[in-house]
Design a protein around this motif. Structure first.
Motif, mmCIF file in Angstrom:
data_model
loop_
_atom_site.group_PDB
_atom_site.id
_atom_site.type_symbol
_atom_site.label_atom_id
_atom_site.label_comp_id
_atom_site.label_asym_id
_atom_site.label_seq_id
_atom_site.Cartn_x
_atom_site.Cartn_y
_atom_site.Cartn_z
ATOM 1 N N TYR A 11 0.072 -1.033 0.068
ATOM 2 C CA TYR A 11 -0.105 0.211 -0.234
ATOM 3 C C TYR A 11 1.235 1.096 -0.393
ATOM 4 C CZ TYR A 11 -4.290 -2.930 0.782
ATOM 5 O OH TYR A 11 -5.591 -3.348 0.784
ATOM 6 N N GLN A 12 2.528 1.024 0.350
ATOM 7 C CA GLN A 12 2.802 2.207 0.446
ATOM 8 C C GLN A 12 4.213 1.910 -0.637
ATOM 9 O OE1 GLN A 12 2.423 5.440 1.940
ATOM 10 N NE2 GLN A 12 4.881 5.585 1.014
ATOM 11 N N THR A 13 4.653 0.841 -0.265
ATOM 12 C CA THR A 13 5.661 0.874 -1.861
ATOM 13 C C THR A 13 4.994 1.074 -2.959
ATOM 14 O OG1 THR A 13 5.332 -1.215 -1.579
ATOM 15 C CG2 THR A 13 7.364 -0.317 0.347
ATOM 16 N N ASP A 48 1.857 3.814 -2.483
ATOM 17 C CA ASP A 48 2.519 5.545 -1.853
ATOM 18 C C ASP A 48 0.795 6.229 -1.084
ATOM 19 O OD1 ASP A 48 4.321 7.561 -1.230
ATOM 20 O OD2 ASP A 48 3.598 8.749 -2.937
ATOM 21 N N TYR A 49 0.101 5.534 -0.420
ATOM 22 C CA TYR A 49 -1.430 5.728 0.193
ATOM 23 C C TYR A 49 -0.748 6.209 1.295
ATOM 24 C CZ TYR A 49 -3.635 3.214 -3.388
ATOM 25 O OH TYR A 49 -5.228 3.151 -4.144
ATOM 26 N N TRP A 50 -0.111 6.093 1.839
ATOM 27 C CA TRP A 50 0.334 7.130 3.205
ATOM 28 C C TRP A 50 1.079 8.072 2.743
ATOM 29 C CZ3 TRP A 50 1.109 6.747 8.748
ATOM 30 C CH2 TRP A 50 1.487 7.586 9.387
ATOM 31 N N ASN A 51 1.879 8.670 1.975
ATOM 32 C CA ASN A 51 1.419 10.038 1.837
ATOM 33 C C ASN A 51 0.872 10.878 0.544
ATOM 34 O OD1 ASN A 51 4.414 9.928 2.140
ATOM 35 N ND2 ASN A 51 4.955 9.242 0.213
#
Length: 509
Positions: A361-363, A366-369
């Motif tokens: 989901y992040q790598t 890029d959902y965290w950003n």
């Protein structure tokens, strides 16, 4: 009248005598001019000779046999020899009166004078076959010895200076030593008398003195590269012998104990013989490895050189490492260490499947950003007190029986009465747990980058207009700042590996 006297001779005419003299002179000049190519009216044959070196031969040099002139050199030119190098080819014009040249004949270039004049010496062989007219003698049957001009060339300026220094040294050596020289000359006859049988014995073939000097030459060539090491060895040996001779009693005691020592050594060598035999076999087995080591040394030597510098710092590292190992031993013996390691193992076992599922989901997406970016936009409504949360009030449609505002709804929100004055129908869109990747690790970022499908409810038997399946068919691709695939080396999982699982949908896993 008196009768006429005898008729006058024609040689009495001076004009005729002068003409004849001039004719003879012209013939002599013509013969002298053409003598370099052989005297005219003399039958000749031609023989070409290949030489390893031109040796400063020129056209017109003599060709002799046993000291007698039998021809001349008429031409010289460079030629490539059989083995590849460039040599010279001399064309010899030989008088037929000298006879044919057998095919096993030889040719040698010799000096005719100390000024550099050369001639070709022909040594005829004994073969019945002879060279044909115009044939070529190979280079293997010719010899070009060291010429006197080459000997003179060795006396260059450095050599002449060295000779001058030698003469000065010899003069200084013999100066003021007349009486010693006289004594030496007086002792020479007896010495030579005794030396004669010694020389005769040494020169005898069974003595093999030549073989001795050949072996000595090979030994000196072997020792030459380590001459400096040998010189240092003899210097150290002189120091050692000086130390030994300084204590005669210790030397006597050593000699006295030597027989018993040698007896013990002899017994020890008998015991060591099996070991030495096995060691010789090991050496033969290690020969291929040693050969490979010789080839590997150019790569191994720099590594050893670098390792030597590293080993210098190893003692200090070992001292610091000892403190670390003591602290590690204390930590391992502490009662809470085992409990902490077990808890850490359990934590890693719990986090590993979670990270495999949440990591993409992040790598990839890029959902965290994205979450923080849109959160700042969500709180960007300017007020007199600063900024407030942006809110959009969704009104319910009272004409629709089960709408988003109904308390105690009896069915999902799946549309209502057409042509309602309160606006369009409402539909349930609740696609929770949208995926980040597919089963192959390719980007499938389903949240926040597509419209709302009208119907996506694989498990609804009534096939109402609802969108509640977690996954939309097909890959949605990466987000704007995402990547197309899971980074290399990262483990991943499309669905959670622990905890509650999504309903299995074979048509869209």
């Amino acid at each position: 009248m008196r009768a006429k006297g005898r008729q006058q001779s024609a040689w009495a005419n001076p004009v005729l005598i002068g003409a004849v003299t001039v004719l003879f002179v012209l013939v002599a000049v013509f013969l002298a001019y053409n003598s370099n190519s052989g005297l005219p009216f003399v039958p000749t044959r031609e023989l070409k000779v290949n030489l390893s070196d031109g040796a400063n031969l020129v056209a017109g040099n003599d060709v002799r046999e046993g000291g007698y002139l039998i021809g001349i050199i008429t031409a010289l030119k460079p030629v490539q020899l059989k083995d590849g190098p460039i040599g010279a080819q001399a064309t010899l014009k030989l008088n037929q009166s000298a006879g044919s040249v057998p095919v096993d004949s030889r040719v040698t270039v010799l000096s005719k004078s100390a000024l550099g004049l050369k001639y070709v010496d022909l040594i005829k062989g004994t073969s019945a076959r002879t060279f044909a007219d115009g044939a070529t003698m190979p280079e293997s049957q010719t010899t070009v010895p060291v010429q006197i001009d080459q000997v003179f060339d060795t006396f260059n300026q450095p050599t002449r200076s060295a000779i001058d220094q030698n003469l000065v040294g010899f003069g200084d050596t013999l100066a003021a030593r007349g009486s010693a020289l006289n004594d030496t000359l007086e002792d020479l006859p007896p010495l030579l008398t005794y030396l004669r049988p010694v020389a005769a014995y040494l020169s005898a073939p069974p003595t093999e003195l030549t073989r001795f000097f050949t072996a000595l030459d090979g030994f000196m060539r072997t020792v030459a590269p380590v001459a400096q090491v040998n010189a240092d060895l003899f210097t150290n040996m002189a120091t050692t012998f000086a130390a030994i001779s300084s204590d005669p009693q210790a030397l006597e005691a050593t000699i006295a104990d030597s027989p018993s020592t040698l007896s013990v050594s002899t017994a020890s060598l008998k015991v060591q013989q099996p070991f030495l035999t096995d060691f010789a076999s090991l050496g033969r087995s290690l020969t291929p490895a040693t050969h490979s080591l010789v080839l590997a040394l150019p790569q191994v030597n720099p590594a050893i050189e670098a390792g030597t510098k590293t080993l210098i710092r190893t003692p200090a590292l070992n001292s610091r490492l000892q403190g670390v190992m003591v602290a590690l031993r204390s930590l391992a013996r502490a009662p809470g260490t085992n409990l902490a390691l077990n808890a850490l193992t359990a934590t890693v076992g719990t986090l590993n499947p979670m990270v495999k599922y949440l990591g993409p989901y992040q790598t990839v997406c890029d959902y965290w950003n994205y979450w923080w970016t849109y959160l700042s936009e969500h709180l960007s409504e300017a007020t007199s007190f600063g900024f407030a949360q942006r809110v959009l009030l969704n009104q319910t449609n009272p004409s629709q029986t089960n709408n988003v505002g109904t308390q105690g709804a009896t069915a999902p929100v799946d549309g209502g009465v057409a042509n309602s004055p309160f606006g369009g129908d409402e539909y349930l869109h609740s696609q929770n747990y949208g995926a980040a990747i597919d089963n192959q690790g390719s980007a499938d970022c389903e949240t926040g980058q597509r419209g709302y499908p009208l119907k996506l409810n694989s498990f609804d038997p009534q096939h109402r207009d609802l969108a509640i399946d977690p996954h939309t068919p097909g890959d949605q691709g990466p987000t704007f700042a995402g990547v197309a695939h899971v980074p290399k080396g990262e483990t991943f999982s499309r669905n959670p590996e622990t905890g509650p699982q999504l309903a299995s949908n074979p048509s869209n896993p």
